[in-house]
Design an enzyme around this catalytic site. Structure first.
Site, PDB file in Angstrom:
ATOM      1  CB  VAL B 217      -0.945   0.062   1.266  1.00 31.15           C
ATOM      2  CG1 VAL B 217      -1.827   1.150   1.386  1.00 31.15           C
ATOM      3  CG2 VAL B 217      -1.865  -1.243   1.133  1.00 31.15           C
ATOM      4  CG  ASP B 247      -6.247   4.257  -7.842  1.00 34.02           C
ATOM      5  OD1 ASP B 247      -6.256   5.745  -7.195  1.00 34.02           O
ATOM      6  OD2 ASP B 247      -5.442   3.487  -7.564  1.00 34.02           O
ATOM      7  CG  HIS B 275      -1.689   3.933  -6.544  1.00 34.47           C
ATOM      8  ND1 HIS B 275      -3.101   4.251  -6.671  1.00 34.47           N
ATOM      9  CD2 HIS B 275      -1.310   4.833  -5.363  1.00 34.47           C
ATOM     10  CE1 HIS B 275      -3.500   4.839  -5.257  1.00 34.47           C
ATOM     11  NE2 HIS B 275      -2.103   5.190  -4.967  1.00 34.47           N
TER      12      HIS B 275
END
Lengths: 434, 434
Positions: B217, B247, B275
């Site tokens: 993460v 997302d 990301h």
């Protein structure tokens, strides 16, 4: 089922909409003296913005006329009964949460939305009450709830006027309260926060469901709950609770730790009295693996200091963690609600601060006192009667009772019982409690 | 089932205990170059203190010899198989969480403990990884977990050495990373955080379960995941994930909002790529109520700006809420895990950043790229093959791929692939992302 909320642009004054326009509601509200506030029950803030930007006009145009004030994911119309997945779901439950932009709520709201509290067949509407100061943060909370895609969360609205936010609510979880500033006397705090709960009591009385269940978390929560119920004469006093469940949970954990068992072995723990340092965690009636605590834990000194151990937990946590215990407080709110909506396990009970009227223990009437309760799971409760009492327990209960009677005199101007007379013996706030 | 953890007083050096003393573990660890750290896997901090104070000696005396380093509620011995309530439960799952004292974890840990993620028959052990700086806060988190009385939470340990905390873990949720300081170049961030994930990859390789699932993460999460897996050659590369689920959730919410439907009607949403701001939310393959998005939403301009809308959500939230979106990030981590441990609904898929090796889309090999996946619920996944591609989608995918290839060169010194060469085109961090 069509769900409806009203959107009113900030500063536009009170716009009649589904949330505020029912004839009954209007009648009830006209009887109230109200401070003018921004009319700000809205949903899906971003969507509202998009409409201003012309992006979401297609959606707005498709919506029926009666809903044109409302936009966003939580304002969409659908029929739960038409879908296999949702047709067996219960009727939507309306839950108001005050202090909704605070840290406790930031944990609690997501638990409510997940189905953890009311079950996986219970659709949820969240009505978030904040202040003008916290309004932007409220919008942020609503956006995060949107992004979480909880299937059961069918409506979110936010506002700063309790008369709008509490409209038809089935539950009111009253978390918001002013924290005590440096040097502030407890009497001053009682007055400031008492005023908030007097206002919210009036609002609940005017617009909430006639059988709304009210859980007061903002401190001093017992006396705040008393003020709230005195200002809501049309709602049964039995429906008001003050949160002492975090104290109960902490007491269970410490008993388990001391006895060397897992905490699920500890039952029948009562927190008696006020949520303050006069609270009485009861080890006389508590059981470990079905046996009386005093049989299992023979360390008398430890047992006598047990109350202190439980009370100091919050302060110890603040020292470690740098802020007060939002997550476990939210868990204890979940536990408190679940205890009312699921049947109490056979023989066990739970603690909650409730209005004393005809209690079997001999505790003074007309205060909010934490006592052992049982529920059939219907939202209601009965007091447990199979409890023992000894001198050590009773003396401490009387001390907490005396404190609550003194607090009650101190807020007489807020309960409609004449002039306040404040003579609080000492400072009994729990460390770090707001 | 007996659960064991080791308690070592801070500053005592590495004390042999159940968590670190297995012969296999010792062998694996001896091959590692390690920085010396405090040995601080412990449980129930308060209990440890009580033992020092002589309070809990009775418990210590009752515990078998092999467990005498360990105290507290989460260290108690019991037999889940001996009780009706728990005998049908699954085998304990060991979950490590890094950055455990942070806000995302503060939401996530309580979700893991509640049973919301792995189910109500899955007992949980939480292994919390923090830093020396955050150690006191970690203790506070552990105390709040104790006070929450979650029946499924059977073990909590805390530490700052990944070689201890990752011992035998089935899941590693790697949230902790350094936030980017003012003026810090992305390349510098890649280097600083990359080093953390290189170390944690080595630790996982040495001591974790051979089939551990790893979810990264901490940002930049795709390249951090690549670094992590390259440093863990004995763990299948397929077991590593970078979180793009927040997302995906945000994209679904925006599509629902635009189409005027509830968000549970939106399916087959893919986030492709990195990301970062080069991420590609895919509206070509996405469906609303089973129909292609492009049939339902004919506003081409809106669709072209859709990527921006999704990306800007995080920044908008920070503006509203004053901090980044911890609660909904935690929800998306829950979703990401659930997608691997429950079968994917028929026809649908989910997005996760995974190692590219033999992908059917023509995306470069040997990077971590978010793609559409399906799972049988066994913790594993397969790539979805029933996806369409058009020029608009493919061009944007190639841009995200180029960025990831550049990031990979930039961390070559951390993946064992020679000297780093950093030539990142532009700053593509998402606003407010850590």
């Amino acid at each position: 089922m069509g769900l409806s909320t009203a959107y009113s642009p900030a500063g536009s004054g009170l716009v009649p909409g589904p949330l505020g326009a029912g004839a009954g509601a209007a009648r009830r509200r006209s009887a109230q003296v109200r401070r003018p506030r921004l009319a700000t029950v809205r949903c899906s803030v971003d969507a509202a913005k998009q409409v201003q930007d012309g992006v979401a006009t297609a959606v707005a145009a498709e919506a029926p006329a009666s809903r044109k004030e409302c936009f966003g994911v939580f304002c969409n119309i659908y029929d739960l009964k038409a879908e296999d997945k949702t047709k067996s779901w219960k009727k939507l439950v309306n839950i108001a949460v005050s202090g909704a932009a605070g840290m406790i709520s930031n944990h609690l709201l997501f638990k409510l939305a997940s189905g953890e509290v009311f079950g996986l067949d219970q659709p949820i509407a969240l009505k978030l009450l904040g202040s003008e100061r916290s309004f932007q943060a409220l919008e942020g909370v609503a956006m995060e709830l949107e992004d979480s895609l909880y299937p059961l969360l069918r409506e979110v609205s936010i506002g700063i006027d309790p008369y709008e936010v509490f409209q038809d609510v089935d539950w009111a979880l009253l978390i918001g309260a002013k924290p005590r500033g440096p040097g502030m006397e407890r009497a001053a705090l009682l007055d400031i926060n008492g005023q908030i709960f007097a206002d919210q009591g009036k609002a609940l009385n005017a617009v909430a469901s006639r059988n709304v269940k009210v859980l007061v978390v903002g401190n001093p929560c017992n006396t705040n709950a008393l003020i709230c119920l005195k200002n809501a004469p049309n709602i049964p006093a039995k429906n008001f609770h003050a949160l002492t469940r975090l104290d109960e949970n902490r007491a269970k954990c410490q008993l388990a730790l001391k006895a060397g068992v897992f905490y699920d072995k500890v039952s029948n723990v009562t927190i008696w009295g006020n949520h303050s340092t006069t609270q009485v965690p009861d080890f006389l009636n508590a059981k470990i693996d079905g046996r009386p605590v005093k049989e299992v834990i023979q360390d008398t000194k430890w047992l006598e200091e047990f109350t202190m151990t439980v009370q100091k937990r919050g302060g110890a946590l603040i020292q470690k963690w740098g802020r007060s215990s939002a997550a476990s407080t939210a868990v204890s709110i979940v536990d408190a609600i679940k205890s009312l909506v699921t049947p109490t396990p056979e023989g066990d009970w739970f603690s909650t601060g409730v209005y004393t009227t005809g209690n079997p223990y001999g505790i003074a009437e007309d205060i909010v006192f934490s006592m052992p309760c049982r529920s059939k799971g219907d939202g209601d409760y009965e007091l447990a009667t199979d409890v023992s009492m000894d001198d050590f327990l009773w003396e401490r209960i009387k001390k907490s009772e005396a404190e609550l009677l003194a607090e009650k005199k101190c807020v007489a101007h807020l309960t409609g019982e004449g002039d306040a007379f404040c003579d609080l013996p000492e400072d009994t706030m729990l460390p770090g409690e707001k």
